[in-house]
Motif scaffolding. Structure first.
Motif, PDB file in Angstrom:
ATOM      1  N   PHE A 390      80.900  12.977  53.054  1.00  0.00           N
ATOM      2  CA  PHE A 390      81.520  13.529  54.032  1.00  0.00           C
ATOM      3  C   PHE A 390      79.997  12.920  55.092  1.00  0.00           C
ATOM      4  CE2 PHE A 390      82.985  17.464  54.608  1.00  0.00           C
ATOM      5  CZ  PHE A 390      83.475  17.404  55.979  1.00  0.00           C
ATOM      6  N   PRO A 391      80.491  11.854  55.890  1.00  0.00           N
ATOM      7  CA  PRO A 391      79.305  11.532  56.683  1.00  0.00           C
ATOM      8  C   PRO A 391      79.419  12.105  57.844  1.00  0.00           C
ATOM      9  CG  PRO A 391      81.776   9.700  56.585  1.00  0.00           C
ATOM     10  CD  PRO A 391      82.087  11.340  55.240  1.00  0.00           C
ATOM     11  N   LEU A 392      80.440  12.734  58.623  1.00  0.00           N
ATOM     12  CA  LEU A 392      80.666  13.692  59.623  1.00  0.00           C
ATOM     13  C   LEU A 392      79.093  13.936  59.213  1.00  0.00           C
ATOM     14  CD1 LEU A 392      84.033  13.571  61.362  1.00  0.00           C
ATOM     15  CD2 LEU A 392      81.991  12.244  61.617  1.00  0.00           C
ATOM     16  N   PHE A 393      79.305  15.331  57.903  1.00  0.00           N
ATOM     17  CA  PHE A 393      78.791  16.315  58.228  1.00  0.00           C
ATOM     18  C   PHE A 393      77.451  16.210  58.373  1.00  0.00           C
ATOM     19  CE2 PHE A 393      75.461  18.431  55.051  1.00  0.00           C
ATOM     20  CZ  PHE A 393      76.198  20.012  55.504  1.00  0.00           C
ATOM     21  N   SER A 394      75.921  15.130  57.969  1.00  0.00           N
ATOM     22  CA  SER A 394      74.617  15.228  58.003  1.00  0.00           C
ATOM     23  C   SER A 394      74.763  14.827  59.812  1.00  0.00           C
ATOM     24  CB  SER A 394      74.307  13.757  57.770  1.00  0.00           C
ATOM     25  OG  SER A 394      74.544  13.936  55.844  1.00  0.00           O
ATOM     26  N   PHE A 395      75.750  14.272  60.368  1.00  0.00           N
ATOM     27  CA  PHE A 395      75.158  14.081  61.889  1.00  0.00           C
ATOM     28  C   PHE A 395      75.925  15.571  62.273  1.00  0.00           C
ATOM     29  CE2 PHE A 395      78.035  13.507  65.499  1.00  0.00           C
ATOM     30  CZ  PHE A 395      76.540  12.727  66.401  1.00  0.00           C
ATOM     31  N   PHE A 396      76.620  16.186  62.207  1.00  0.00           N
ATOM     32  CA  PHE A 396      76.822  17.185  62.938  1.00  0.00           C
ATOM     33  C   PHE A 396      76.460  18.841  62.331  1.00  0.00           C
ATOM     34  CE2 PHE A 396      81.433  15.427  63.436  1.00  0.00           C
ATOM     35  CZ  PHE A 396      81.297  15.508  65.310  1.00  0.00           C
ATOM     36  N   GLU A 397      75.908  18.701  61.305  1.00  0.00           N
ATOM     37  CA  GLU A 397      74.598  20.157  60.728  1.00  0.00           C
ATOM     38  C   GLU A 397      73.220  19.694  60.673  1.00  0.00           C
ATOM     39  OE1 GLU A 397      76.769  23.092  60.323  1.00  0.00           O
ATOM     40  OE2 GLU A 397      78.493  22.323  60.389  1.00  0.00           O
ATOM     41  N   CYS A 398      72.715  18.516  60.975  1.00  0.00           N
ATOM     42  CA  CYS A 398      71.407  18.158  60.959  1.00  0.00           C
ATOM     43  C   CYS A 398      71.206  19.197  61.455  1.00  0.00           C
ATOM     44  CB  CYS A 398      70.929  16.743  61.241  1.00  0.00           C
ATOM     45  SG  CYS A 398      71.021  16.854  63.568  1.00  0.00           S
ATOM     46  N   ASN A 399      71.084  20.019  63.148  1.00  0.00           N
ATOM     47  CA  ASN A 399      69.455  20.956  62.732  1.00  0.00           C
ATOM     48  C   ASN A 399      70.851  22.316  62.655  1.00  0.00           C
ATOM     49  OD1 ASN A 399      68.506  19.181  64.130  1.00  0.00           O
ATOM     50  ND2 ASN A 399      69.370  18.288  65.621  1.00  0.00           N
ATOM     51  N   VAL A 400      71.246  22.355  62.000  1.00  0.00           N
ATOM     52  CA  VAL A 400      71.723  23.987  61.782  1.00  0.00           C
ATOM     53  C   VAL A 400      70.794  24.419  60.559  1.00  0.00           C
ATOM     54  CG1 VAL A 400      73.654  25.994  61.789  1.00  0.00           C
ATOM     55  CG2 VAL A 400      74.056  23.484  62.781  1.00  0.00           C
TER      56      VAL A 400
END
Length: 423
Positions: A390-400
């Motif tokens: 899920f490559p987009l996951f770490s990018f979008f959720e890294c600060n949540v």
């Protein structure tokens, strides 16, 4: 209050903690806290309501949680001078002039009184002196009595814009793939509709597909209202775009690699040759601008594995139920009714095979739950497996960090009459 077991609370053994729990009337939790999780005096003083509600404890009785926290606050106040070094939990901070233990909107300061918090500001209710915080996993307290919450969720609007670009691009690519699969649709005379238990048993309802799209529109309006009023609307919209784009990208693959025969004779589909690339792009633009809906005059063929309408209905339903309070039973029931009736209308219109709808519902729900399980469990946010699958996951959720709370506020400036009512 019964006499406490002897010795410093911080040096209590698990047996002494068990004795204290029994004296406070929490005999039912001695086995869980002391035997299974080996809670000693130091860990007892650092215990928060978040620890009680979350795994691995997960206490289910609200009254017991509240009563246990009241008893713990008294114990923390009485032993504040000896608990300065305890700061291992997200809700506690050690300071030079005292110790602060935070629980929700209430902060206990061992150096002299209680701190009451409202949003991001905290003030000392009684006592004198200042507290300088050294450790601030969730926030930072200044010497002037102000408290700044650093754990506040950052909307990161630029990431939300990127997610919007991502989902728009995927929709455009999906439209182009739908043009390609239309050219490859099997001939209806050579390849009749496949056997399907539901389609063979239920007569076709001509107006059913329009009703399915109407259910989707109502769900869309409900979610737009939720997004408009939700305090963390940017994160919610970013997640919606990320998930919707990923599911439709997967749909592009499934409908391109395998062409199923038309599910009903009423569709009158035939392979079309659109000519050069520009003609194909023009047709793709028509599908994209019409959102692929029959209500906007868009009619497609060949895109049967899996159902895009079911994806949209299910995703909207899950977002509505996830990001509204649990006691909004009417909204949740309405959302599920619209979802299920929309799926029924898709099948009743004979626009998709039953397997199309089943696969769409399964993939959408599993992806939604997988995404939110990773997002709500900080331990797995930056795992290699999540980055690969899920490559987009770490990018979008890294600060949540953690679960997004269901908090609501006015999207623009608060009306004056509301300010007067609140005081």
């Amino acid at each position: 209050m019964a006499a406490l077991p002897g010795g410093s609370v911080q040096g209590w053994s698990t047996k002494q903690v068990a004795r204290w729990l029994k004296e406070q009337g929490f005999c039912d939790y001695v086995e869980l806290l002391c035997t299974r999780h080996r809670l000693d005096g130091a860990s007892l003083l650092s215990l928060t309501e978040y620890d009680l509600r979350s795994p691995p404890l997960e206490l289910k009785v609200l009254g017991d949680i509240k009563r246990l926290m009241i008893a713990l606050r008294k114990l923390q106040r009485q032993n504040g001078a000896r608990s300065q070094d305890i700061g291992s939990n997200p809700g506690s901070w050690s300071g030079l002039n005292g110790h602060i233990v935070a629980d929700g909107g209430h902060i206990t300061a061992s150096g002299g009184g209680d701190w009451l918090c409202n949003g991001g500001d905290c003030r000392l209710r009684e006592g004198v002196g200042t507290v300088t915080v050294l450790r601030d996993e969730q926030g930072h307290a200044y010497s002037n009595g102000k408290f700044k919450h650093l754990g506040r969720l950052d909307p990161e609007y630029w990431k939300t814009v990127l997610s919007l670009v991502y989902v728009i691009s995927v929709f455009g690519f999906t439209s182009f793939v739908m043009v390609l699969v239309h050219e490859r649709v099997p001939d209806m005379q050579t390849y009749p509709p496949l056997p399907d238990i539901f389609l063979d048993s239920v007569p076709r309802i001509p107006w059913a597909f329009a009703m399915a799209e109407a259910c989707g529109l109502v769900l869309c309006y409900i979610l737009l209202l939720v997004l408009l009023l939700h305090k963390h609307r940017s994160i919610l919209f970013r997640r919606l775009c990320s998930l919707m784009g990923t599911v439709f990208l997967l749909r592009c693959v499934t409908m391109f690699v395998t062409s199923l025969s038309v599910p009903g004779q009423h569709l009158q589909c035939s392979g079309k040759m659109y000519g050069d690339t520009w003609v194909k792009l023009k047709r793709a633009l028509e599908i994209w601008s019409g959102f692929g809906m029959s209500l906007t005059g868009v009619h497609t063929c060949g895109d049967y594995m899996f159902s895009g309408h079911t994806v949209v209905l299910t995703m909207l339903n899950f977002f509505v139920t996830e990001y509204t309070p649990r006691n909004w039973n009417i909204i949740h029931t309405m959302s599920w009714v619209l979802n299920l009736f929309g799926i029924f209308f898709i099948l009743a219109a004979h626009e998709h095979y039953s397997i199309d709808v089943f696969i769409a519902f399964y993939i959408t729900t599993r992806l939604f739950l997988y995404y939110h399980t990773l997002a709500n469990t900080r331990a797995y946010q930056h795992s290699r497996r999540a980055r690969i699958w899920f490559p987009l996951f770490s990018f979008f959720e890294c600060n949540v960090n953690g679960t997004v709370p269901n908090e609501y506020c006015w999207p623009l400036s608060q009306p004056a009459f509301m300010k007067n009512l609140i005081g």
